[in-house]
Design a protein around this motif. Structure first.
Motif, mmCIF file in Angstrom:
data_model
loop_
_atom_site.group_PDB
_atom_site.id
_atom_site.type_symbol
_atom_site.label_atom_id
_atom_site.label_comp_id
_atom_site.label_asym_id
_atom_site.label_seq_id
_atom_site.Cartn_x
_atom_site.Cartn_y
_atom_site.Cartn_z
ATOM 1 N N VAL A 310 0.839 -1.198 0.000
ATOM 2 C CA VAL A 310 0.000 0.000 0.000
ATOM 3 C C VAL A 310 0.871 1.244 0.000
ATOM 4 O O VAL A 310 1.755 1.403 0.853
ATOM 5 C CB VAL A 310 -0.947 0.004 1.210
ATOM 6 C CG1 VAL A 310 -1.770 1.284 1.249
ATOM 7 C CG2 VAL A 310 -1.864 -1.215 1.171
ATOM 8 N N VAL A 311 0.608 2.140 -0.942
ATOM 9 C CA VAL A 311 1.351 3.395 -1.074
ATOM 10 C C VAL A 311 0.355 4.550 -0.994
ATOM 11 O O VAL A 311 -0.426 4.758 -1.933
ATOM 12 C CB VAL A 311 2.112 3.462 -2.408
ATOM 13 C CG1 VAL A 311 2.912 4.756 -2.504
ATOM 14 C CG2 VAL A 311 3.016 2.250 -2.582
ATOM 15 N N PRO A 312 0.302 5.288 0.133
ATOM 16 C CA PRO A 312 -0.614 6.426 0.211
ATOM 17 C C PRO A 312 -0.244 7.499 -0.819
ATOM 18 O O PRO A 312 0.912 7.920 -0.896
ATOM 19 C CB PRO A 312 -0.418 6.947 1.637
ATOM 20 C CG PRO A 312 0.121 5.777 2.401
ATOM 21 C CD PRO A 312 0.992 5.049 1.412
ATOM 22 N N VAL A 313 -1.221 7.908 -1.609
ATOM 23 C CA VAL A 313 -0.999 8.920 -2.638
ATOM 24 C C VAL A 313 -2.071 9.995 -2.514
ATOM 25 O O VAL A 313 -3.170 9.746 -2.013
ATOM 26 C CB VAL A 313 -1.004 8.316 -4.061
ATOM 27 C CG1 VAL A 313 0.141 7.326 -4.241
ATOM 28 C CG2 VAL A 313 -2.339 7.637 -4.366
ATOM 29 N N ALA A 314 -1.742 11.188 -2.989
ATOM 30 C CA ALA A 314 -2.682 12.308 -2.933
ATOM 31 C C ALA A 314 -2.250 13.351 -3.947
ATOM 32 O O ALA A 314 -1.213 13.213 -4.610
ATOM 33 C CB ALA A 314 -2.730 12.894 -1.528
ATOM 34 N N GLU A 315 -3.037 14.401 -4.049
ATOM 35 C CA GLU A 315 -2.639 15.496 -4.926
ATOM 36 C C GLU A 315 -1.449 16.241 -4.337
ATOM 37 O O GLU A 315 -0.587 16.716 -5.064
ATOM 38 C CB GLU A 315 -3.805 16.460 -5.111
ATOM 39 C CG GLU A 315 -4.913 15.963 -6.010
ATOM 40 C CD GLU A 315 -5.899 17.056 -6.337
ATOM 41 O OE1 GLU A 315 -5.803 17.626 -7.428
ATOM 42 O OE2 GLU A 315 -6.757 17.348 -5.467
ATOM 43 N N ARG A 316 -1.432 16.341 -3.004
ATOM 44 C CA ARG A 316 -0.350 17.043 -2.316
ATOM 45 C C ARG A 316 0.297 16.124 -1.291
ATOM 46 O O ARG A 316 -0.176 15.009 -1.053
ATOM 47 C CB ARG A 316 -0.894 18.303 -1.630
ATOM 48 C CG ARG A 316 -1.470 19.316 -2.617
ATOM 49 C CD ARG A 316 -2.028 20.545 -1.885
ATOM 50 N NE ARG A 316 -2.500 21.547 -2.821
ATOM 51 C CZ ARG A 316 -3.701 21.533 -3.389
ATOM 52 N NH1 ARG A 316 -4.549 20.550 -3.113
ATOM 53 N NH2 ARG A 316 -4.072 22.481 -4.225
ATOM 54 N N GLU A 317 1.353 16.615 -0.659
ATOM 55 C CA GLU A 317 2.109 15.778 0.273
ATOM 56 C C GLU A 317 1.448 15.667 1.642
ATOM 57 O O GLU A 317 1.837 14.812 2.435
ATOM 58 C CB GLU A 317 3.529 16.333 0.428
ATOM 59 C CG GLU A 317 4.341 16.230 -0.864
ATOM 60 C CD GLU A 317 5.661 16.954 -0.772
ATOM 61 O OE1 GLU A 317 5.754 17.907 0.035
ATOM 62 O OE2 GLU A 317 6.593 16.578 -1.504
ATOM 63 N N GLU A 318 0.492 16.531 1.933
ATOM 64 C CA GLU A 318 -0.207 16.479 3.211
ATOM 65 C C GLU A 318 -1.708 16.519 2.962
ATOM 66 O O GLU A 318 -2.200 17.278 2.129
ATOM 67 C CB GLU A 318 0.186 17.653 4.105
ATOM 68 C CG GLU A 318 1.638 17.638 4.531
ATOM 69 C CD GLU A 318 2.009 18.884 5.313
ATOM 70 O OE1 GLU A 318 3.208 19.081 5.537
ATOM 71 O OE2 GLU A 318 1.095 19.659 5.679
ATOM 72 N N VAL A 319 -2.429 15.694 3.720
ATOM 73 C CA VAL A 319 -3.887 15.655 3.627
ATOM 74 C C VAL A 319 -4.450 15.745 5.035
ATOM 75 O O VAL A 319 -4.011 15.027 5.933
ATOM 76 C CB VAL A 319 -4.368 14.347 2.957
ATOM 77 C CG1 VAL A 319 -5.891 14.245 3.007
ATOM 78 C CG2 VAL A 319 -3.877 14.273 1.518
ATOM 79 N N VAL A 320 -5.420 16.628 5.225
ATOM 80 C CA VAL A 320 -6.098 16.746 6.508
ATOM 81 C C VAL A 320 -7.430 16.002 6.404
ATOM 82 O O VAL A 320 -8.229 16.258 5.505
ATOM 83 C CB VAL A 320 -6.330 18.218 6.895
ATOM 84 C CG1 VAL A 320 -7.093 18.306 8.215
ATOM 85 C CG2 VAL A 320 -5.002 18.943 7.012
ATOM 86 N N THR A 321 -7.650 15.082 7.317
ATOM 87 C CA THR A 321 -8.829 14.227 7.279
ATOM 88 C C THR A 321 -10.066 14.960 7.802
ATOM 89 O O THR A 321 -10.017 16.126 8.183
ATOM 90 C CB THR A 321 -8.597 12.960 8.104
ATOM 91 O OG1 THR A 321 -8.437 13.343 9.487
ATOM 92 C CG2 THR A 321 -7.357 12.219 7.639
ATOM 93 N N ARG A 322 -11.148 14.231 7.866
ATOM 94 C CA ARG A 322 -12.444 14.800 8.243
ATOM 95 C C ARG A 322 -12.414 15.528 9.582
ATOM 96 O O ARG A 322 -13.009 16.595 9.735
ATOM 97 C CB ARG A 322 -13.482 13.675 8.283
ATOM 98 C CG ARG A 322 -14.888 14.140 8.605
ATOM 99 C CD ARG A 322 -15.844 12.955 8.532
ATOM 100 N NE ARG A 322 -17.224 13.387 8.690
ATOM 101 C CZ ARG A 322 -18.264 12.560 8.623
ATOM 102 N NH1 ARG A 322 -18.059 11.272 8.402
ATOM 103 N NH2 ARG A 322 -19.488 13.017 8.784
ATOM 104 N N HIS A 323 -11.695 14.963 10.536
ATOM 105 C CA HIS A 323 -11.678 15.542 11.882
ATOM 106 C C HIS A 323 -10.322 16.130 12.259
ATOM 107 O O HIS A 323 -10.052 16.346 13.438
ATOM 108 C CB HIS A 323 -12.105 14.495 12.904
ATOM 109 C CG HIS A 323 -13.496 13.972 12.678
ATOM 110 N ND1 HIS A 323 -13.744 12.695 12.218
ATOM 111 C CD2 HIS A 323 -14.713 14.576 12.820
ATOM 112 C CE1 HIS A 323 -15.048 12.521 12.102
ATOM 113 N NE2 HIS A 323 -15.659 13.638 12.454
#
Length: 472
Positions: A310-323
């Protein structure tokens, strides 16, 4: 040396060599699995962020993270439950603000440090959650264990999730109490820590101001129980509906099956020790994603079924979750080869799928419909790709009630082929001593026969012809 003893030694040597090959392969594979399972990404700006001030008139909850690595769902499950209520002020806490590895390849940046509490920048926690960590008795986690004891002595309630009990037994918190833990740990705990009464077959065990839970997913149910105690039944029911967790009820039983290790657990063993050739799953993280849905995907694919890297990927290097949890990721365009993109918590693949053209996409929330959108669709997906039995064992090892699985049954081709190859290599290594012995005997026999032949053809030096015979 007689023939029987010689053969016995050759057989024993072959068996030992086969066992060494298998053991070495398993050890190398497990080390590889752990390295990719607990591999924190470097932080950018988040590590230097200021500590969020405490919210007044809320119950202060500290969810501890070990610097050696933490089991994702043990920490994120309770986080998602408590943070969904405005009666609780929840933050993740570690020795520093440096990124912390979570199982399944996740990385998070702690919200606060132990020093934030010691210095008075934050009020003392009223509730401390202790998840399973990679090195519960190690010197590197001494500060974490001291924080638990200090908080408990000051009146905080403590909840150990799953193998978080391994951390608690290194403190005085469980002395003289009843407790539970991950099912496969209880025999060892009973022998090593008789000062605690260990209980099987319970989702959680509550003894005074200490609550301990069974494996992994049990932390979600136990957290809902605590919400019910502190914020009321209606609030707990609301959160259970919000996180779509169907396996808790206000007056439900805490009884669960008593699991034991069996030969049928082989998918877990093979998956953990034979990681080579795993498909690379990009775990798509989107802003505002539900924490429990992320944890379920990472935990099941990468840390319970071991069916993918599993490799976490996103548009940016940091993601803030729902809470408000900060998760680190690799920009999807920089992630390299991806065999699949799993995007939890959304019904649309865009924009992540747009950055990975041609990569198959799986949306657990779409597959779930109106049902549980975290564990159930992932287990069903594992059954389709790698077989129902692999999914069943993964559910067993996170102590999650098995949902209905699809009739379409996949086959764990990769791990089966690697296991066969490893076994063949081990057997081949085991017969090497016998082959070498046979070659030595054959060469020795040829050498002896050659010597005897040469001796039979050479003139006898002791023979001297008579002179008369020579003249004739």
């Amino acid at each position: 040396m007689n023939t029987f003893l010689r053969r016995a030694l050759l057989t024993a040597g072959g068996i030992a060599l086969s066992a060494a090959v298998l053991g070495g392969t398993a050890a190398a594979g497990f080390a590889t699995t752990m390295a990719q399972d607990f591999a924190p990404l470097p932080a950018r700006s988040a590590a230097t962020a200021t500590t969020r001030p405490a919210a007044p008139d809320r119950i202060q909850v500290a969810i501890l993270l070990g610097r050696s690595g933490t089991v994702a769902t043990d920490a994120i499950g309770p986080y998602g439950v408590f943070a969904a209520s405005d009666r609780f002020d929840v933050r993740t806490v570690s020795a520093s603000r440096a990124p912390v590895a979570l199982s399944g390849g996740l990385t998070t940046v702690p919200d606060a440090t132990f020093d934030d509490y010691a210095s008075g920048r934050l009020p003392r926690p009223e509730f401390v959650v202790v998840p399973a960590i990679a090195d519960p008795s190690g010197a590197g986690e001494a500060e974490l264990r001291a924080f638990i004891e200090t908080a408990h002595d000051a009146g905080a309630r403590v909840m150990g999730v799953c193998a978080g009990a391994r951390v608690l037994v290194e403190t005085s918190v469980l002395h003289g109490r009843r407790a539970t833990s991950f099912w496969s740990d209880i025999d060892g705990m009973t022998s090593a820590h008789p000062e605690t009464t260990w209980v099987r077959g319970q989702r959680w065990v509550e003894d005074g101001d200490v609550l301990t839970t069974a494996g992994v997913s049990s932390g979600i149910a136990a957290s809902l129980h605590v919400v019910q105690q502190r914020a009321g039944t209606a609030e707990a029911v609301r959160i259970a509906d919000e996180v779509r967790y169907p396996h808790w009820a206000p007056d439900g039983s805490t009884d669960i099956p008593v699991n034991t290790v069996s030969l049928g657990d082989y998918p877990y063993v093979l998956g953990a020790t034979l990681p080579w050739g795993q498909p690379r799953y990009g775990l798509g993280l989107t802003p505002g994603v539900d924490e429990i849905q992320v944890a379920a995907a990472a935990e099941l694919y990468g840390g319970a079924a071991f069916t993918a890297h599993v490799v976490p990927v996103a548009e940016r290097e940091e993601v803030v979750t729902r809470h408000g949890m900060t998760l680190l990721a690799t920009p999807v365009g920089d992630a390299g080869r991806l065999d699949r993109l799993v995007i939890p918590g959304t019904t649309s693949p865009a924009p992540l799928a747009d950055a990975a053209p041609g990569v198959p996409v799986f949306l657990p929330a779409v597959a779930a419909g109106s049902g549980n959108a975290s564990f159930d669709p992932i287990l069903a997906d594992i059954a389709r790709t790698d077989g129902r039995h692999v999914a069943e064992i993964a559910a067993k090892y996170i102590e999650y009630p098995l949902p209905p699985l699809p009739r379409q049954d996949g086959t764990p081709v990769r791990v089966t082929v690697i296991a066969i190859v490893a076994l063949v290599l081990a057997v081949a290594a085991g017969i090497v001593p016998a082959l070498l012995r046979r070659l030595w005997i054959r060469r020795h026999s040829r050498r002896v026969m050659s010597t005897e032949t040469n001796m039979s053809e050479a003139p006898d030096p002791a023979y001297t012809p008579r002179s008369g015979a020579m003249s004739e």
